[in-house]
Design an enzyme around this catalytic site. Structure first.
Site, short mmCIF file in Angstrom:
data_model
loop_
_atom_site.label_atom_id
_atom_site.label_comp_id
_atom_site.label_asym_id
_atom_site.label_seq_id
_atom_site.Cartn_x
_atom_site.Cartn_y
_atom_site.Cartn_z
N HIS A 185 13.52 -0.80 40.74
CA HIS A 185 13.37 0.49 40.07
C HIS A 185 12.11 0.56 39.24
O HIS A 185 11.99 1.44 38.39
CB HIS A 185 14.57 0.74 39.14
CG HIS A 185 15.80 1.16 39.86
ND1 HIS A 185 16.61 0.28 40.54
CD2 HIS A 185 16.36 2.38 40.01
CE1 HIS A 185 17.61 0.94 41.07
NE2 HIS A 185 17.50 2.21 40.78
N GLU A 218 17.19 11.22 50.65
CA GLU A 218 15.78 11.46 50.35
C GLU A 218 14.98 11.88 51.57
O GLU A 218 14.20 12.80 51.50
CB GLU A 218 15.12 10.21 49.76
CG GLU A 218 15.33 10.03 48.27
CD GLU A 218 16.67 9.46 47.97
OE1 GLU A 218 17.31 9.01 48.92
OE2 GLU A 218 17.07 9.47 46.80
#
Lengths: 435, 403
Positions: free
Chosen positions: B195, B126
């Site tokens: 998450h 990322e």
């Protein structure tokens, strides 16, 4: 081209021949443990008490390896001008650039202690050969990405000294109108893409700029062979983003050169104490790109390596990792008292001052006279003095500048209570609007 | 008429009444002579077909008896949020060759259409690829960086804030960053604490970013197009659970130039007793709550924020000045959240108009639990909104202490 370098680029594995430890005795007795592989060979680095001597030994052998290649080339022929590494014009250009870097940084230190410059200022003294060696080979469209130690990268890339000085003084005439500062030099015209405070932050940005060159060539079908050079230090080589970008640059064969300015120190942390395997150029082949080591105190050697690396990138052959062994003569920043480094180490590198080395080369090979070089030094002194005067006399940013440039599209400030966009409010440009 | 289209009509998936907007859509989407269908939705009423206009015209003139018709569907075409987003991406990528997509596990449809040079599947890095996107944006391309969920954006947050958001300012306008960071945000179903966080408040706190949260398909399409065309960094927060929902859209929405202005909220439902602000999935809950409240005689005005930064303070304040009561709803953590900012803004600008303290509904102040019943308790539900609205209207039923 010296054989050693062309083979290094032809196939990453051949770089292993630059065996830097041939004259070192490993700590482990090879007969008692597994046969010496390069893994075991590196354990001697853990001997902390001998850090300084080991480091200079380690580095001396590396210097020898690189210097031999140059000597090889020189000794192959008579010292006629056509066999020298540079012409007179090139030599003077390099000299001028390095002197500009040095004098500018010294002036920064003076201005800082007089209170005209403030905040974090990181000086580049001693490392000029790396900046000059690489950047003077680039064209204007090529991009350079740097760290907080970016004044000299800006100057080498062509940003006028007065713009950089004004920026450091925080004046409105600076290259970033005083909004960036020492650590955030940006110049669109000269493709200087920053100036980042966090180490490792510039590397993905540089990789993105290189990605753009490739994209423009392949998707937009433009004639684009621009390369990107990313400068960063030894401390960054332990950072995750460095490895992520080595991977992606090699994976996608991006036209980028990763230049490690290994000055052995990350603020006060010695590279050898912070890194499991301090040999940085080896990390290139691990990702599928050539890794090269070069003496960063010699601008001519850096230039030779840079030529090859930049040529590779322009031809579309992919990235290169270049480790430049160099040293900073001053502390990490002007706020750093620089008490941790061994005076012997500092003296050793001072004796290898790149400006003095180039001066010697130019005069010994009759490329330039003392008078020529003195004239350059005088000219640079004047340029830097003028830059200081300019910066001193420039205005500070007006109040209205506070809210400007946050967004390229100023409607980004949203809608005001009267239902119109805030940026349309006349008080916005006066700097008195409530946001 | 192509056999594919005939098959679809016969299966009852396409109402005859939906032909007119389809013709418009076909004009907007069709690329020279090609006929292809987007069949990635399983919802019976949400097939969007791109057709050569001549095929559609012949369809329209076929006698009704030969086509199965379904009158229960509305005059409008319905598309899912997922399709809205994909169609927006498709159109913007077709219109501007500088737009490219980068991320993990990208939509196969787009990859097939535009090829791997423009739809780039990255390794799991990322920080690396967000930074690469920023570097590409510096040099004039228009990247769209996709995160699997915004929780992973925390790996790249240095680039989103420090090199994207701040660059235009640090360079004094020389280098703008026309980048879009998109991905699902907030709680999904049963995915656990790491998450499920909502990042609206964090990103909206940072100057230099624009933060958008679509709710319906119209929002999704319009805001994504606006975001891609915008010259500044945009954080586009979608919602996993909204992807499959379908919403009716008008012809205007299907036009390839349709955009929704950034910084303008939408009043989804007019009312006069209490204002309820919400964004993303909570808009749906707020609308349901408004229905329930209407039955009890409370007329709630529901504002879909759409844009968290810049926040449309004008619309919110105007609404509060009308209704005199405010309930803010969000899914994220309560402290320093979006609701806190809205409350502060209303107190600063419309204090005299408030007849009751501002009610703030947010997710529970805990990391998201896994167990389904705990998860339901940790996220605002319709009953919570109803209760808060009643409290704001001084009509509440006292109850035992709650979180």
């Amino acid at each position: 081209m010296p054989t050693m370098y062309s083979s290094a680029f032809a196939s990453p594995k051949i770089v292993q021949h630059l065996n830097l430890r041939s004259n070192e005795k490993p700590l482990f007795d090879p007969s008692k443990s597994a046969p010496p592989t390069s893994f075991f060979g590196s354990t001697h680095e853990f001997c902390l008490s001998k850090t300084t001597t080991l480091s200079s030994q380690h580095r001396r052998s590396a210097v020898v390896a690189a210097a031999e290649a140059v000597k090889l080339r020189k000794s192959n022929s008579s010292a006629s001008p056509s066999n020298l590494l540079i012409t007179k014009e090139e030599g003077l250009e390099l000299y001028e650039d390095m002197v500009l870097g040095r004098v500018f940084e010294d002036m920064c230190a003076q201005m800082y202690y007089r209170g005209k410059m403030f905040g974090f200022v990181h000086l580049y003294n001693g490392q000029e050969a790396v900046s000059t060696g690489f950047i003077k080979l680039l064209k204007k469209e090529d991009s350079v990405v740097s760290t907080y130690r970016d004044h000299v990268h800006a100057l080498s890339k062509g940003v006028p000294a007065r713009s950089v000085m004004s920026e450091l003084f925080g004046k409105a005439t600076g290259c970033c109108r005083g909004q960036g500062g020492s650590m955030h030099m940006f110049d669109k015209e000269h493709n200087l893409l920053g100036g980042f405070a966090f180490i490792g932050e510039g590397i993905p940005v540089a990789t993105g700029a290189a990605f753009t060159s490739k994209y423009r060539r392949e998707v937009l079908n433009e004639n684009c062979d621009d390369v990107t050079v990313a400068f960063f230090g030894d401390g960054t080589c332990n950072n995750g983003q460095f490895y992520e970008c080595l991977n992606m640059a090699a994976l996608w064969k991006l036209p980028i050169i990763f230049v490690v300015e290994n000055n052995l120190w990350a603020i006060g942390m010695s590279h050898l104490r912070a890194t499991s395997d301090p040999v940085i150029w080896k990390k290139g082949p691990a990702f599928g790109m050539p890794g090269v080591h070069v003496d960063g105190m010699d601008v001519l050697k850096v230039r030779e390596v840079a030529k090859e690396a930049i040529g590779r990138a322009r031809r579309g052959e992919g990235p290169t990792l270049v480790e430049c062994e160099t040293y900073r003569f001053r502390g990490h920043s002007l706020a750093d008292p620089d008490e941790l480094r061994d005076p012997g180490e500092k003296a050793h590198y001072s004796s290898r001052d790149p400006i003095i080395a180039l001066k010697k080369y130019l005069t010994e090979n009759n490329l330039a006279s003392e008078a020529d070089l003195k004239a350059i030094e005088k000219k640079i002194d004047e340029v830097v003095e003028e830059a200081v005067e300019f910066a001193d006399g420039s205005p500070t940013p007006p109040r209205s500048q506070l809210l400007e440039n946050v967004f390229a599209d100023p409607k980004g400030f949203g809608i005001g209570p009267d239902g119109k966009y805030r940026c349309e409010d006349p008080k916005f440009t006066e700097g008195t609007a409530q946001v | 008429m192509s056999s594919l289209v005939r098959q679809i009509l016969r299966s009852g998936r396409l109402p005859v009444s939906g032909l007119a907007p389809l013709q418009q859509a076909a004009r907007a989407y069709s690329s020279a002579g090609k006929e292809f269908a987007a069949l990635n939705s399983m919802h019976a009423s949400t097939v969007v077909i791109w057709l050569d206009p001549s095929v559609l015209n012949s369809l329209a003139s076929t006698p009704q008896s030969k086509i199965s018709s379904d009158d229960s569907l509305s005059q409008f075409l319905q598309i899912t949020v997922r399709e809205a987003l994909n169609s927006a991406l498709d159109e913007e990528m077709a219109a501007d060759p500088r737009v490219f997509l980068m991320g993990e596990e990208i939509s196969k449809g787009l990859l097939d259409k535009y090829g791997p040079e423009r739809v780039i599947d990255t390794p799991i890095t990322e920080a690396g690829f967000a930074g690469i996107g920023v570097g590409a944006a510096y040099k004039g391309l228009r990247p769209i960086i996709e995160f699997m969920t915004f929780n992973f954006s925390m790996q790249a947050i240095d680039h989103i804030i420090n090199s994207a958001a701040k660059s235009n300012y640090m360079s004094a306008g020389q280098i703008s960053v026309p980048i879009v960071f998109r991905g699902p945000n907030g709680a999904a179903a049963g995915v656990g604490a790491q998450h499920s966080q909502c990042y609206a408040a964090w990103y909206a706190a940072c100057p230099g970013l624009k933060v958008l949260c679509p709710y319906s398909s119209e929002d999704a399409r319009g805001l994504l197009k606006a975001a891609i065309r915008d010259p500044d960094p945009v954080v586009f927060l979608e919602n996993e659970l909204l992807y499959g929902l379908s919403f009716p859209v008008s012809d205007e929405v299907l036009d390839s130039n349709f955009t929704v202005p950034i910084g303008k909220a939408k009043v989804e439902r007019q009312g006069k007793d209490v204002t309820i602000t919400a964004f993303s999935k909570m808009v749906g809950f707020a609308l349901e709550a408004a229905e329930i409240l209407a039955k009890e005689g409370i007329s709630a005005e529901v504002i879909n924020l759409r844009s968290i930064r810049p926040l449309d303070r004008a619309t919110i304040n105007e609404s509060v000045r009308k209704t005199n009561r405010l309930v803010t709803v969000e899914e994220g953590f309560p402290q320093h959240g979006v609701g806190a900012e809205i409350c502060a803004s209303v107190v600063e600008d419309s204090f005299g108009y408030l007849d009751a303290p501002v009610e703030r509904i947010a997710g529970a102040d805990v990391p998201m639990p896994y167990a389904a019943n705990l998860e339901r308790m940790a996220v605002p539900q319709v009953e919570d909104i109803v209760r808060a609205a009643k409290r704001a209207c001084y009509r509440s039923v006292p109850m035992a202490a709650t979180a």
